[in-house]
Design a protein around this motif. Sequence first.
Motif, PDB file in Angstrom:
ATOM      1  N   SER A   4       0.819  -3.022  -0.392  1.00  0.00           N
ATOM      2  CA  SER A   4       1.217  -2.799   1.028  1.00  0.00           C
ATOM      3  C   SER A   4       1.969  -1.315   0.839  1.00  0.00           C
ATOM      4  N   ASN A   5       2.517  -0.575   0.074  1.00  0.00           N
ATOM      5  CA  ASN A   5       3.143   0.477  -0.009  1.00  0.00           C
ATOM      6  C   ASN A   5       1.979   1.647   0.318  1.00  0.00           C
ATOM      7  N   ALA A   6       0.848   1.111  -0.381  1.00  0.00           N
ATOM      8  CA  ALA A   6      -0.324   2.107  -0.257  1.00  0.00           C
ATOM      9  C   ALA A   6      -0.882   2.138   1.244  1.00  0.00           C
ATOM     10  N   LEU A   7      -1.015   0.836   1.779  1.00  0.00           N
ATOM     11  CA  LEU A   7      -1.219   0.662   3.012  1.00  0.00           C
ATOM     12  C   LEU A   7      -0.427   1.554   4.009  1.00  0.00           C
ATOM     13  N   ALA A   8       0.848   1.364   3.795  1.00  0.00           N
ATOM     14  CA  ALA A   8       1.971   1.777   4.864  1.00  0.00           C
ATOM     15  C   ALA A   8       1.681   3.576   4.788  1.00  0.00           C
ATOM     16  N   ALA A   9       1.543   3.833   3.465  1.00  0.00           N
ATOM     17  CA  ALA A   9       1.512   5.402   3.367  1.00  0.00           C
ATOM     18  C   ALA A   9       0.340   6.052   4.033  1.00  0.00           C
ATOM     19  N   THR A  10      -0.814   5.291   4.049  1.00  0.00           N
ATOM     20  CA  THR A  10      -2.012   5.732   4.656  1.00  0.00           C
ATOM     21  C   THR A  10      -1.989   5.635   6.054  1.00  0.00           C
ATOM     22  N   SER A  51     -16.260   3.728   2.192  1.00  0.00           N
ATOM     23  CA  SER A  51     -15.143   4.217   1.331  1.00  0.00           C
ATOM     24  C   SER A  51     -14.590   5.514   1.807  1.00  0.00           C
ATOM     25  N   PRO A  52     -13.443   6.012   1.330  1.00  0.00           N
ATOM     26  CA  PRO A  52     -13.091   7.441   1.636  1.00  0.00           C
ATOM     27  C   PRO A  52     -13.712   8.248   0.590  1.00  0.00           C
ATOM     28  N   SER A  53     -14.206   9.429   1.207  1.00  0.00           N
ATOM     29  CA  SER A  53     -14.659  10.545   0.316  1.00  0.00           C
ATOM     30  C   SER A  53     -14.066  10.840  -0.899  1.00  0.00           C
ATOM     31  N   ALA A  54     -14.755  11.491  -1.899  1.00  0.00           N
ATOM     32  CA  ALA A  54     -14.185  12.166  -2.984  1.00  0.00           C
ATOM     33  C   ALA A  54     -13.145  13.023  -2.652  1.00  0.00           C
ATOM     34  N   GLU A  55     -13.560  13.796  -1.398  1.00  0.00           N
ATOM     35  CA  GLU A  55     -12.659  14.882  -0.966  1.00  0.00           C
ATOM     36  C   GLU A  55     -11.382  14.354  -0.203  1.00  0.00           C
ATOM     37  N   CYS A  56     -11.623  13.314   0.232  1.00  0.00           N
ATOM     38  CA  CYS A  56     -10.434  12.579   1.055  1.00  0.00           C
ATOM     39  C   CYS A  56      -9.458  12.136  -0.096  1.00  0.00           C
ATOM     40  N   ALA A  91      -5.490   1.230   3.939  1.00  0.00           N
ATOM     41  CA  ALA A  91      -6.148   0.896   2.606  1.00  0.00           C
ATOM     42  C   ALA A  91      -6.492   2.118   1.752  1.00  0.00           C
ATOM     43  N   LEU A  92      -6.514   3.255   2.512  1.00  0.00           N
ATOM     44  CA  LEU A  92      -7.042   4.584   1.723  1.00  0.00           C
ATOM     45  C   LEU A  92      -6.464   4.986   0.364  1.00  0.00           C
TER      46      LEU A  92
END
Length: 105
Positions: A4-10, A51-56, A91-92
């Motif tokens: 949840s914390n990770a989702l909120a941060a994104t 999915s997010p890129s390696a650069e992201c 989710a990132l």
Amino acid sequence: MAKSNALAATLLLVMVVSLATLEGVHGVCGMSNDEFKLCQPAAAVNNPTESPSAECCAALGKANLSCICRYKGIAGIWLKMYHIDAKRAMALPGKCGLTMPNNCS
């Protein structure tokens, strides 16, 4: 809870990108505008990448995630302007293997 914390941060990250662009700021929370934009394809409303890129992920990895958490209150307004899906954006960090600070809920 960490998820949840990770989702909120994104979500906050995307909002910060929007604010930085509107204000002409060259960077926020340790990420440049160009670094923020690297993550937009994975959080797009239409035709997002799987999915997010390696650069992201690299950009998110060097961001000050505690700083990004401070922007969460007004994130929804900016997400719509930039065609960002909040659930995908949130989710990132998790998809990049990052853990958000405990105080970012």
